[in-house]
Motif scaffolding. Structure first.
Motif, PDB file in Angstrom:
ATOM      1  N   VAL A   1      -5.860  -1.195  11.426  1.00 54.03           N
ATOM      2  CA  VAL A   1      -4.725  -0.268  11.462  1.00 54.03           C
ATOM      3  C   VAL A   1      -4.976   0.773  12.554  1.00 54.03           C
ATOM      4  O   VAL A   1      -6.022   1.426  12.549  1.00 54.03           O
ATOM      5  N   PRO A   2      -4.047   0.967  13.500  1.00 56.26           N
ATOM      6  CA  PRO A   2      -4.222   2.040  14.482  1.00 56.26           C
ATOM      7  C   PRO A   2      -4.358   3.381  13.760  1.00 56.26           C
ATOM      8  O   PRO A   2      -3.613   3.654  12.814  1.00 56.26           O
TER       9      PRO A   2
ATOM     10  N   LEU B   1      -5.014  -8.109  17.314  1.00 53.46           N
ATOM     11  CA  LEU B   1      -4.046  -7.890  16.238  1.00 53.46           C
ATOM     12  C   LEU B   1      -4.202  -6.505  15.618  1.00 53.46           C
ATOM     13  O   LEU B   1      -5.311  -6.065  15.326  1.00 53.46           O
ATOM     14  N   PHE B   2      -3.054  -5.839  15.393  1.00 52.88           N
ATOM     15  CA  PHE B   2      -3.012  -4.570  14.680  1.00 52.88           C
ATOM     16  C   PHE B   2      -1.939  -4.659  13.593  1.00 52.88           C
ATOM     17  O   PHE B   2      -0.850  -5.199  13.825  1.00 52.88           O
TER      18      PHE B   2
ATOM     19  N   ALA C   1      -2.781   4.230   4.544  1.00 56.48           N
ATOM     20  CA  ALA C   1      -4.063   4.733   4.053  1.00 56.48           C
ATOM     21  C   ALA C   1      -4.831   3.643   3.324  1.00 56.48           C
ATOM     22  O   ALA C   1      -6.046   3.446   3.533  1.00 56.48           O
ATOM     23  N   GLU C   2      -4.137   2.917   2.464  1.00 60.91           N
ATOM     24  CA  GLU C   2      -4.782   1.856   1.687  1.00 60.91           C
ATOM     25  C   GLU C   2      -5.359   0.777   2.612  1.00 60.91           C
ATOM     26  O   GLU C   2      -6.500   0.328   2.431  1.00 60.91           O
ATOM     27  N   MET C   3      -4.562   0.348   3.587  1.00 61.07           N
ATOM     28  CA  MET C   3      -5.035  -0.703   4.498  1.00 61.07           C
ATOM     29  C   MET C   3      -6.212  -0.216   5.344  1.00 61.07           C
ATOM     30  O   MET C   3      -7.134  -0.986   5.629  1.00 61.07           O
ATOM     31  N   THR C   4      -6.187   1.061   5.737  1.00 60.46           N
ATOM     32  CA  THR C   4      -7.319   1.620   6.483  1.00 60.46           C
ATOM     33  C   THR C   4      -8.583   1.549   5.651  1.00 60.46           C
ATOM     34  O   THR C   4      -9.658   1.144   6.131  1.00 60.46           O
ATOM     35  N   ASN C   5      -8.458   1.906   4.379  1.00 62.00           N
ATOM     36  CA  ASN C   5      -9.638   1.992   3.518  1.00 62.00           C
ATOM     37  C   ASN C   5     -10.174   0.638   3.080  1.00 62.00           C
ATOM     38  O   ASN C   5     -11.328   0.540   2.643  1.00 62.00           O
ATOM     39  N   ILE C   6      -9.362  -0.435   3.189  1.00 64.69           N
ATOM     40  CA  ILE C   6      -9.889  -1.766   2.862  1.00 64.69           C
ATOM     41  C   ILE C   6     -10.301  -2.515   4.122  1.00 64.69           C
ATOM     42  O   ILE C   6     -10.621  -3.703   4.065  1.00 64.69           O
ATOM     43  N   GLY C   7     -10.284  -1.819   5.259  1.00 63.18           N
ATOM     44  CA  GLY C   7     -10.879  -2.366   6.467  1.00 63.18           C
ATOM     45  C   GLY C   7      -9.980  -3.180   7.363  1.00 63.18           C
ATOM     46  O   GLY C   7     -10.480  -3.898   8.239  1.00 63.18           O
TER      47      GLY C   7
ATOM     48  N   GLN D   1       0.989   8.098  14.356  1.00 65.36           N
ATOM     49  CA  GLN D   1       0.032   7.004  14.532  1.00 65.36           C
ATOM     50  C   GLN D   1      -0.141   6.711  16.017  1.00 65.36           C
ATOM     51  O   GLN D   1       0.826   6.745  16.788  1.00 65.36           O
ATOM     52  N   SER D   2      -1.361   6.435  16.417  1.00 65.43           N
ATOM     53  CA  SER D   2      -1.608   6.088  17.821  1.00 65.43           C
ATOM     54  C   SER D   2      -0.891   4.790  18.161  1.00 65.43           C
ATOM     55  O   SER D   2      -0.859   3.849  17.361  1.00 65.43           O
TER      56      SER D   2
END
Length: 605
Positions: A42-43, A336-337, A33-39, A245-246
């Motif tokens: 993340v799949p 990269l993911f 969640a944190e990594m998604t929100n800092i852009g 997760q996808s």
């Protein structure tokens, strides 16, 4: 009459969470969640919370309709985000189902990749990707993982079928299997599944999903996870989250791959990007140690743009979390993911060096650095090293990867059960395996050292050994291990169960027989950290000194500024009465009543 509805929220999309929510979302879910929100790339996906795990256990291993319905709502959102449909015969959405406890428990619970494949959707995947080989490779992997996790069909039975096919075709690597070979292997796997479980492999993806979620919840109570929690003092009541997760695919050719990277060296603490990767592979290949990976620095030669992006991600994550990060990543056709980040497991020496360096870099205060160091880690620094004179006369057998530092000597055993029994007889045990798995956790805990023929610096054996402070040499392909016959062979010697072996986890060297051990000299930033401790706290040294010799040893180690001393001696911070543990009976002058005639010395004097 008002209708009563379930007001509890059990499922969070990644963009709804944060790193502060680890007790609810688990460490993995909170960091996704944190990594998604800092852009970061993340799949997309969502997390079923630890509260759902508790609800599942309270309902006697039944996933409630409310939780399932909430999960389905988020699955539909995921379909919209990806433009794919779960179970579709033309453009299927495939997902991973991963555990995620509030505290890191690497490899102890279960994961299933490529979920959503069946005999029809695999054809859709072939059509959507125009890549028959990787599509059938995903399907055979899914059958194996699903069979292992959900129906406890031992993974080695699938691996043996794979080995047999490779021998028949005269292949060396899994990547040499063609699409046709993999179709034959899928047929073999499904027959194995029927034979072991008494049922056909499930073709309904929603049945697959429900069974997989409950299997991950069940894995919280599996023996290896329970042993790990006991060893690391993790509360049994916390439960695990489940992360949906996808999928992204690292097994789609030489422009794809997967790996694990650390923002600093987890063995030494050196501020140098560290890790390993495999091309044309999925994540479990690296963790399981089935293939020996390449150093992460080689990625700069093969995919320079991806390597630069990975460096940027690593720098951002370490600055964001203010700690050394362990990052799992996948590259799909050059893109990269980031699949996971967490505070990396590290040796005691690395922990001290990293904490002090972070202070020098202005990222931590001295007080924060002190609190980063666990007293058990200080004890690891007293692990012995080899006597130099005896080492020069020793017979070298082979050299592997220096996966976890320290020196150890003991008798070799080839499975966890035998290792535990030998340790309980009082023997010093070296666990020797082709590669370790989470089922080996108790044997690893009872051993003084671990040796594997396969795997790298980020394999299961390496990561768990570093966390335990165990000496480990991994990826030693110069030795051949037959775990069934309990024989280990090198170019110059053949060893059987009970023979002595010596390992240097700092150099990767393996020696025949016993080599005497001597006291380790503590270096690095240890003294600087201890000077900060003296500035921040008043300390009391307590030594169980039953003889003048014991007292001399205690004084010797105290002069070195050490916290954890031999013969039961320890250094403890002086705390107010309200903060003292129940068995700590110090009086106002620092006297103790919990051991007879203690020797004490005030750190200020």
């Amino acid at each position: 009459m008002l209708e009563v509805t379930n007001l509890r929220k059990f499922v969070y999309h990644f963009n709804e969470g944060s790193k502060e929510m680890k007790y609810l979302l688990g460490g993995k879910g909170a960091n996704l969640a944190e990594m998604t929100n800092i852009g970061l790339p993340v799949p997309p996906g969502f997390t079923i919370t630890t509260e759902a795990c508790k609800d599942y256990n309270e309902h006697h291993q039944y996933l409630s309709d409310d939780i399932y319905a909430e999960m389905m709502t988020h699955l539909h959102i995921l379909e919209e985000e990806t433009g794919k449909k779960f179970g579709d015969a033309t453009n299927p959405l495939l997902i991973s189902v991963r555990s995620g406890a509030p505290f890191s428990m690497p490899g102890m619970m279960d994961t299933i990749l490529n979920l959503g494949l069946n005999d029809q959707s695999v054809l859709g995947l072939v059509q959507a990707t125009n890549d028959a080989r990787s599509s059938y490779d995903c399907y055979r992997r899914f059958i194996q993982m699903f069979g292992d996790v959900v129906f406890q069909i031992p993974s080695y039975r699938f691996e043996q079928a794979l080995t047999d096919l490779k021998e028949q075709k005269k292949y060396t690597l899994d990547t040499e299997l063609s699409a046709e070979d993999l179709q034959d292997l899928i047929t073999t796997y499904k027959a194995l599944y029927v034979s072991a479980s008494g049922r056909d492999f499930p073709q309904d993806p929603f049945d697959q999903l429900r069974l997989s979620i409950t299997a991950v919840f069940d894995s919280w109570e599996n023996p290896r996870a329970a042993i790990y929690r006991r060893l690391h003092h993790i509360d049994n009541q916390l439960g695990t989250a489940v992360n949906i997760q996808s999928m992204v695919f690292g097994n789609t050719g030489d422009t794809s791959g997967t790996g694990i990277a650390f923002t600093r060296n987890p063995s030494t603490g050196e501020n140098l990007f560290f890790g390993e990767y495999l091309l044309n592979a999925q994540g479990e290949d690296v963790v399981a140690g089935i293939r020996t990976p390449e150093p992460i620095s080689h990625l700069e030669d093969t995919m320079p743009e991806v390597y630069k992006q990975l460096l940027d991600v690593a720098a951002l994550l370490e600055l964001h979390y203010l700690d050394m990060q362990d990052i799992e990543f996948t590259i799909e056709k050059g893109e990269l993911f980031v699949l996971q980040t967490r505070n990396g497991k590290r040796t005691a020496q690395a922990a001290i060096n990293i904490a002090v360096d972070l202070v020098h870099e202005g990222k931590l205060t001295k007080e924060e650095a002190i609190m980063r160091i666990d007293t058990a880690q200080i004890d690891q620094l007293l692990h012995p090293s080899f006597d130099e004179g005896s080492l020069r006369a020793a017979t070298s057998l082979a050299t592997g990867l220096p996966a976890s530092p320290g020196a150890a000597t003991g008798q070799i055993y080839f499975n966890a059960e035998d290792a535990v029994e030998a340790a309980e007889r009082g023997e010093k045990v070296v666990l020797v395996r082709n590669e370790t798995s989470p089922e080996d956790i108790e044997g690893m805990a009872k051993s003084v050292a671990i040796l594997t023929a396969h795997g790298g610096m980020t394999s299961h054996a390496a990561v768990v050994a570093r966390g335990m402070g165990k000496c480990c040499v991994a990826g030693c392909d110069a030795i051949a291990i037959d775990e069934t016959k309990k024989v280990m062979q090198s170019a110059t010697a053949t060893l059987t169960e009970g023979d002595f072996l010596s390992l240097n986890g700092s150099t990767g060297s393996i020696y025949l027989g016993e080599i005497p051990l001597v006291e380790t000299k503590i270096g690095g930033h240890f003294e600087e950290l201890m000077s900060w401790v003296n500035e921040a706290k008043r300390l009391v040294v307590r030594v169980n000194a039953d003889s003048p010799e014991d007292l001399e040893v205690g004084l010797h180690f105290w002069r070195g500024g050490c916290w954890s001393l031999p013969n039961g001696a320890h250094v403890f911070p002086r705390r107010p009465d309200s903060a003292r543990p129940p068995n700590d009976y110090r009086g106002d002058k620092g006297r103790t009543n919990d051991c007879p005639r203690p020797f004490e010395r005030d750190a200020k004097n």
